[in-house]
Design an enzyme around this catalytic site. Structure first.
Site, PDB file in Angstrom:
ATOM      1  N   GLU A  55      51.277  27.996  44.626  1.00 42.98           N
ATOM      2  CA  GLU A  55      52.595  27.862  43.994  1.00 42.98           C
ATOM      3  C   GLU A  55      52.458  27.535  42.509  1.00 42.98           C
ATOM      4  O   GLU A  55      53.206  28.059  41.689  1.00 42.98           O
ATOM      5  CB  GLU A  55      53.400  26.753  44.690  1.00 42.98           C
ATOM      6  CG  GLU A  55      53.941  27.157  46.047  1.00 42.98           C
ATOM      7  CD  GLU A  55      54.499  25.964  46.820  1.00 42.98           C
ATOM      8  OE1 GLU A  55      54.759  24.915  46.181  1.00 42.98           O
ATOM      9  OE2 GLU A  55      54.679  26.084  48.037  1.00 42.98           O
ATOM     10  N   HIS A 115      44.580  38.678  48.844  1.00 42.19           N
ATOM     11  CA  HIS A 115      43.211  38.524  48.347  1.00 42.19           C
ATOM     12  C   HIS A 115      43.163  37.420  47.287  1.00 42.19           C
ATOM     13  O   HIS A 115      42.289  36.560  47.298  1.00 42.19           O
ATOM     14  CB  HIS A 115      42.715  39.842  47.759  1.00 42.19           C
ATOM     15  CG  HIS A 115      41.483  39.681  46.937  1.00 42.19           C
ATOM     16  ND1 HIS A 115      40.260  39.369  47.485  1.00 42.19           N
ATOM     17  CD2 HIS A 115      41.275  39.742  45.599  1.00 42.19           C
ATOM     18  CE1 HIS A 115      39.361  39.258  46.517  1.00 42.19           C
ATOM     19  NE2 HIS A 115      39.952  39.477  45.369  1.00 42.19           N
ATOM     20  N   SER A 116      44.143  37.436  46.387  1.00 37.76           N
ATOM     21  CA  SER A 116      44.237  36.401  45.349  1.00 37.76           C
ATOM     22  C   SER A 116      45.637  36.481  44.780  1.00 37.76           C
ATOM     23  O   SER A 116      46.463  37.264  45.247  1.00 37.76           O
ATOM     24  CB  SER A 116      43.214  36.654  44.246  1.00 37.76           C
ATOM     25  OG  SER A 116      43.612  37.780  43.485  1.00 37.76           O
ATOM     26  N   SER A 162      31.463  35.365  40.225  1.00 36.17           N
ATOM     27  CA  SER A 162      32.382  36.430  40.650  1.00 36.17           C
ATOM     28  C   SER A 162      31.765  37.678  41.273  1.00 36.17           C
ATOM     29  O   SER A 162      32.306  38.199  42.227  1.00 36.17           O
ATOM     30  CB  SER A 162      33.259  36.864  39.489  1.00 36.17           C
ATOM     31  OG  SER A 162      33.897  35.760  38.919  1.00 36.17           O
TER      32      SER A 162
END
Lengths: 477, 377
Positions: free
Chosen positions: A154, A369-370, A240
């Site tokens: 959020e 996923h993100s 990453s």
């Protein structure tokens, strides 16, 4: 002589005239000796339509279609078949007929499960017992992880942090696997395992600091959110590129092996990560080098928008372990006790036998996923909701601890509100902490700051002093 | 066994010239020791220098270990690691399967946890298959982890053109790796360089790319007693002035240093005194030495084997423009390889790589003995 015999036998059997060339061709394809008990063979070299694979068509030989996997015995096999060949790599038994290994097994690899959907232990199940303390800490941390994910997500939506990535649906994997390890075990994560850090003692404030990239961030504000790392907690900084941590894990395990430490390495990756070249190299190497590493695959069904059906054609990731000569197991990733037991056992084997183990945990990626992804674009909402509610690992595990009399509704709401409060507090604090100082731009490129960077820093400071209006006021110089 | 090397070195058979050279260089164990001359000056081949440096550092620190293709049983594709498997055992000299990405990643992982790996690439051309691990997993990690994870790893192997090995075996990677902050990039020329820089690289806590040269492996150089001492070490980031001069500065590294020295000899006969700088360290570049030299001579020729665009010479030129512009009396001349993938045919290859004559002509242009390249544009 054989040719003539073949030709005459075949012609006799088929009642068909065949030329010498045909007979020659057939005799070269397979040694003909049809036994009288078998059905009439056809002259075609393809099996008759409708023959089930493995059925007898021509003599006592199998047809040239896909056969069941090697290992199924054949009645009436010629004893001449039990001979052994010597090649580099060892001895092999040879057989005189062609048998292809099937591309898919008759049955998928079984999945280890302890708790049923109602949180009851399945009768006859075997699992690693947990004390009440550990069991409750596991639940506590699973809930904390879930609440943390919800609130940070959020916060990103509100623009307070730039990026976030949730582990919703994979809380059991995160916490239960961490619980089965010791603090000495080295963790090389992908990025969907903050629960492991949480278990080890990373505080909500520390998570928030990293996401906000402030002065207190152990990463000195150098990385995107969720790229946590902690030397102290033996959790290597998230990186990453996908699956690069796998060969790193094999190497770190090699280092542990040389140290002869009572510890192992665990590395996590998703179903998508198994497609990377690094996956192959890491598993192959780890098996050859015989190092204590657990390769933990979170098969959550999706690699961003790529479902596993498009990712690979194998039976998931677990089947590949055997291809590398590695012991492997498939577990229900939404079953905290099963994950705990499997990792516990894997760890013991990895350390005592100094070997790598592959654990595949089947689960579902409930979240996107993100924050850069909207998964409703490529999968149905009802599917997501089903996994979020009916298959939620946390509620399932909760039923189990409630059955044990260790938990109740009151403690539940207390926990959730407490965690929520702490998180909101942590975010507020993190937001207000200063950003890292200017000097942190130039340190750690090398072990010692080189002269060119010292000069650059000096010149940057001079520029900032000369043009203070161009420089953000809340960044310490 | 040569069949394995064959597969990597050329698709078909090894050209006779290479094979001949390679066989000549496979000398018996006795010649690992430097030969003594009656006047006391010792000579050492670059190959022996590297081997002795590896041996001494492995002996001094049990965390140092080697990995790469053919480094163990085969004694090294170019025999640099000869005898080390026998001496240190398979735990410290690892013959890896053929996966540069794999073993580089594994080496980096081992370095994360405190070992000091030396990863050998059969040639740096194959390092491209591992470059994600070199850059993203090694070079950037100390920074990204804010100092929590250091990567004391060395990547070494032959770089640049050999002889007749074609485009995929001849590229120079100095500019590629020197581009990246977080890496240190070294390139030795002489046996002294090889020993001192490799020891420094192994002892350094940062990831180091160590660019050797296949054709230099068999060349011998005089070495002093100080160089032979096991504590000998050269500083990273310092260039060496191989030959002092007054009229023009020539910078070079690796094999081109030899060419530059030959060019300086030729130039001296024509009255031009050239100062030859052996860079030794590409990153960090010894800008101080280069600039001091240019301030003295006022003219600069940069020499490198690699492709011209974005090369090492371009960076050196910019450094001089930034710091010593007023001292330049002529435009900077840049000698580099041709801007084409390396051709195989011997005549074409010769044209694609800098030759001594090219350096001589460039120096003359810089000295206004002929029209500079920039002036003809």
């Amino acid at each position: 002589m054989v040719l003539w015999l073949a030709r005459s036998r075949l012609s006799h059997q088929f009642g068909v005239r065949i030329g010498a060339v045909d007979a020659l061709r057939r005799s070269l394809l397979w040694a003909p000796s049809p036994s009288p008990s078998n059905p009439t063979p056809t002259p075609s070299s393809h099996p008759r339509r409708g023959d089930r694979c493995g059925g007898r068509v021509f003599g006592d030989r199998r047809p040239l279609c896909s056969a069941p996997s090697v290992g199924s015995s054949d009645e009436g096999e010629d004893p001449r078949d039990n001979r052994v060949l010597d090649f580099p790599g060892g001895k092999v038994t040879f057989i005189a007929e062609m048998r292809f290994l099937s591309e898919s097994p008759v049955e998928r690899v079984n999945c280890y499960r302890v708790l049923d959907d109602d949180g009851q232990t399945i009768s006859g199940c075997k699992f690693q017992e947990v004390s009440k303390e550990v069991a409750l800490k596991m639940y506590n941390d699973m809930v904390t992880l879930q609440v943390m994910d919800t609130i940070f997500y959020e916060a990103q939506r509100q623009g307070r942090i730039s990026f976030y990535l949730t582990s919703i649906g994979e809380e059991a994997i995160n916490i239960a696997s961490a619980a089965a390890l010791s603090l000495d075990d080295i963790v090389l994560p992908q990025y969907r395992e903050p629960g492991v850090l949480l278990w080890r003692g990373f505080t909500l404030q520390e998570f928030a600091n990293q996401c906000f990239g402030n002065k207190s961030d152990y990463g000195k504000g150098r990385q995107m959110p969720i790229h946590y790392g902690s030397n102290q907690l033996n959790y290597f900084t998230v990186s990453s590129p996908i699956a690069t941590q796998l060969p790193h894990a094999a190497g770190a395990a090699y280092s542990l092996k040389m140290e002869k430490k009572n510890a192992c390495v665990i590395t996590y990756f998703g179903d998508g990560g198994t497609s990377e070249g690094d996956f192959h190299a890491a598993l192959n190497f780890a098996a050859v080098m015989e190092v204590p590493v657990i390769f933990f695959c979170r098969n959550n069904g999706w690699a961003i928008s790529t479902p596993t059906t498009e990712q690979f054609r194998s039976d998931g990731a677990v089947i590949r372990g055997q291809a590398y000569g590695m012991r492997s197991i498939r577990v229900d990733g939404n079953d905290a006790l099963a994950v705990y037991s499997a990792v516990h056992a894997a760890r013991e084997m990895a350390i005592s036998e100094c070997r790598p183990i592959l654990v595949e945990a089947l689960t579902y990626r409930v979240g996107h996923h993100s924050t850069s992804d909207d998964s409703t674009k490529y999968r149905p909402i009802h599917e997501i909701e089903h996994w979020r509610t009916a298959r939620d690992p946390i509620s399932r595990y909760r039923k189990w601890i409630e059955r044990n009399g260790w938990w109740c509704d009151a403690t539940e709401s207390e926990l959730r509100s407490q965690v929520r409060k702490e998180l909101l507090q942590a975010i507020q604090v993190a937001e207000r902490v200063e950003k890292p100082p200017l000097s942190d731009l130039f340190t750690d490129v090398y072990d010692r700051v080189p002269s060119n960077l010292i000069e650059q820093e000096k010149s940057l400071r001079e520029t900032v002093k000369k043009h203070p209006g161009d420089y953000p006021p809340d960044v310490p110089v | 066994m040569l069949g394995v090397a064959r597969r990597k070195i050329a698709c078909e058979s090894i050209p006779a010239a290479i094979l001949g050279q390679a066989l000549q260089r496979i000398r018996p164990l006795g010649s690992i020791l430097p030969r003594n001359y009656s006047n006391g000056a010792k000579e050492m081949m670059v190959r022996e220098a590297l081997n002795s440096a590896l041996d001494e550092e492995m002996s001094a620190d049990p965390k140092v270990f080697l990995m790469g293709e053919e480094v163990g049983e085969y004694q090294g594709a170019y025999k640099i690691t000869k005898g080390l498997l026998e001496k240190y055992g398979p735990d410290r000299v690892l013959d890896t399967p053929i996966t540069e990405a794999g073993f580089t990643g594994i080496g980096v992982g081992a370095a994360y946890h405190g070992l000091r790996p030396i990863v050998e690439f059969m040639t740096f051309n194959f390092s491209m298959q591992a470059i994600d691990h070199i850059i993203n997993s090694a070079a950037k990690t100390n920074y990204m982890s804010a100092g929590q994870i250091s990567v004391p790893i060395v990547f070494r192997g032959p770089n640049g053109a050999a002889a007749g090995v074609g485009a995929q075996h001849s590229q120079c990677y100095a500019a590629w790796y020197a581009h990246v902050p977080g890496l240190k990039v070294l390139s030795p020329y002489s046996a002294e360089d090889a020993r001192g820089l490799l020891k420094a690289a192994i002892r350094d806590p940062d990831p180091v790319v160590f660019l050797e040269n296949e054709l230099l492996y068999g060349e011998s150089f005089p070495v002093s007693a100080e160089v032979l001492d096991s504590s000998f070490c050269l500083p990273i980031g310092k260039a060496k002035i191989e030959r002092e001069g007054k009229h023009v500065t020539i910078t070079a590294f690796s094999k081109m240093v030899g060419y530059a020295l030959k060019a300086a000899e030729i130039l001296s006969k024509e009255g031009i005194s050239a100062e030859v700088i052996n860079l030794r360290s590409i990153r960090p570049l010894d800008r101080a030495t280069i600039n001091a030299s240019v301030r003295k001579t006022n003219r600069l020729v940069t020499v490198e084997e690699g492709f011209p665009q974005h090369g090492v010479g371009a960076e050196i030129c910019m450094s001089v423009v930034e710091e010593s512009f007023e001292y330049l009396d002529a435009p900077v001349e840049r000698i580099s390889g041709a801007d084409v993938p390396m051709p195989y045919a011997a005549n074409l290859e010769r044209l694609a790589v800098p030759q001594v004559e090219d350096i001589v002509r460039a120096a003359k242009r810089a000295c206004y003995r002929s029209v500079p390249m920039a002036a003809t544009a």
